[in-house]
Design an enzyme around this catalytic site. Sequence first.
Site, PDB file in Angstrom:
ATOM      1  CE  LYS A   1      -3.979  -2.287   0.633  1.00 14.15           C
ATOM      2  NZ  LYS A   1      -3.534  -3.699   0.647  1.00 14.15           N
TER       3      LYS A   1
HETATM    4  C1  LIG Z   1      -4.138  -4.798   0.236  1.00 15.21           C
HETATM    5  C2  LIG Z   1      -3.301  -6.006   0.138  1.00 15.21           C
HETATM    6  C3  LIG Z   1      -3.558  -6.995  -0.817  1.00 15.21           C
HETATM    7  C4  LIG Z   1      -4.733  -6.912  -1.757  1.00 15.21           C
HETATM    8  O1  LIG Z   1      -4.558  -5.925  -2.726  1.00 15.21           O
HETATM    9  P1  LIG Z   1      -5.809  -5.350  -3.540  1.00 15.21           P
HETATM   10  O2  LIG Z   1      -5.285  -4.234  -4.333  1.00 15.21           O
HETATM   11  O3  LIG Z   1      -6.806  -4.917  -2.503  1.00 15.21           O
HETATM   12  O4  LIG Z   1      -6.326  -6.490  -4.350  1.00 15.21           O
HETATM   13  C5  LIG Z   1      -2.700  -8.079  -0.879  1.00 15.21           C
HETATM   14  N1  LIG Z   1      -1.670  -8.213  -0.026  1.00 15.21           N
HETATM   15  C6  LIG Z   1      -1.394  -7.294   0.914  1.00 15.21           C
HETATM   16  C7  LIG Z   1      -0.245  -7.505   1.826  1.00 15.21           C
HETATM   17  C8  LIG Z   1      -2.191  -6.159   1.017  1.00 15.21           C
HETATM   18  O5  LIG Z   1      -1.912  -5.231   1.946  1.00 15.21           O
END
Ligand SMILES: *Cc1c(COP(=O)(O)O)cnc(C)c1O
Length: 492
Positions: free
Chosen positions: A110
């Site tokens: 993120k």
């Molecule tokens: C948010 C997240 C995901 C999922 O990603 P999306 O864009 O919501 O599909 C996968 N792995 C981790 C570690 C995340 O923080």
Amino acid sequence: MLYTSTRQKLDNITATKAILQGISNEGGLFVPTNMPKMDFTIEELANWSYQEVAYRVMGLFFDEIKDEDLKYCIEHAYDDKFDTKEIAPLVHTKTGNFLELFHGPTIAFKDMALSILPYLMLTSKRYNGEEKDIVILTATSGDTGKAALEGFANVEGTKIIVFFPQDGVSDVQKQQMVTTEGDNTFVVGVKGNFDDCQTTVKEIFGDKEFAKELADKNYKFSSANSINIGRLIPQVAYYFAAYGKMVRDGKLKAGETMNVVVPTGNFGNILASYYAKQMGLPIGKMICASNSNKVLFDFFTSGTYDRNRAFFLTASPSMDILISSNLERLLYHISGESTETVNDLMASLKTEGKYTITDTMRENIKDFYGGYADDETTKAYIKKVFDEEGYLMDTHTAVAYAVYDKYIKETKDDTPTVIVSTASPYKFTHSVMTAVDEKYDGISDFELLDHMQKLIEGDMPKAMDHIATRKINHNTVCKVDEMKNMVSKFLV
Ligand SMILES: *Cc1c(COP(=O)(O)O)cnc(C)c1O
């Protein structure tokens, strides 16, 4: 370059307006009116730094933002808050090419978007003469929350409110959030799951009266969730960067097809790979990996999206999601940009909890492959890859790896593939360490940090340093139906 909504034709939404607003008035998501095409060569790409790639890719979507402003955003976002100059290194093991997106301040992917969103937001504010304070309202399944808090803490002219499922995030994730500093931050645990949090946040966004009340107090809502186009677009960049690195490292010839495997929850990350492909990057299959909440696997195999099912808390909590918001954008693109179709499907999702797409739409998603792995399988792969290749995956990445392995066995497809690695193993110590050896069971998440460091002989990420003993600044807990009240209370 203009943006429209997935649910209504609009013709006057600029990128900065879309970023400021987060979500369209009628509840749709902002999408580009036409997909820009890459205007550089693979050879160029292979020689660029991450910042240069980001600048060229984002520039195509945000042509309204002046060059020097975009450069400013990128340089301040992707700086030494990342623990490697590469920003998103590509690590090759015997069986995998791992695109590590976890070198930012909160050690999960993120950070790739949320370290730049505050800069894009302030730029957007300035371009639109917006004088109100921007209130970032976010529901998190664990990783978005802290990454958004890191990005927005102490950013003048903004406030940030984060709701997380009280019992749906790891101890480390919770500790990261509740120890956040900054007068403009507000973190609340909710007695409910992530979907409860997200649905209520969306309702609060859609509440016109409430918005007016807040406007009178000089506040305006925006979103740091992946429904914000300002989060989606920065994510497109790392697929280009990954391709460039595969070429640079001799794993791929310029122009050859590359597959990607993406551990998926809200569908933002993998949608960014679809955008990259539409722009002309030679991506072949987009392999969508789910955990036991395999609503997307069922969607890609049957054409029916059905959220009427049991919800599981898994070892990959950031993917514990039954409503993948960004899928709405894909539906828009694969339906020939039909807002009517999207409205019908979304209405059906709301009333019946499910919808089925047409055969033509199914034809348009044939480059997606859905797979899933339960916790037991995921943990077995963590152990296998660590024992055999000396690489320690976190649980989310391991879901992707498991699905990748299944895909290869099933299809014999030997296209060079990038496994998108979304979190550091340090973020999910208990699941990861017990997968390697049961003897670690019963030891606290925090103590396991040291054990993990010894095991892999690596450096402790800054984000985890002294995490257990940091001061708790947030201890509010509320019920789902009290969330709106919490918002009012914070925004006096
Ligand atoms: C948010 C997240 C995901 C999922 O990603 P999306 O864009 O919501 O599909 C996968 N792995 C981790 C570690 C995340 O923080």
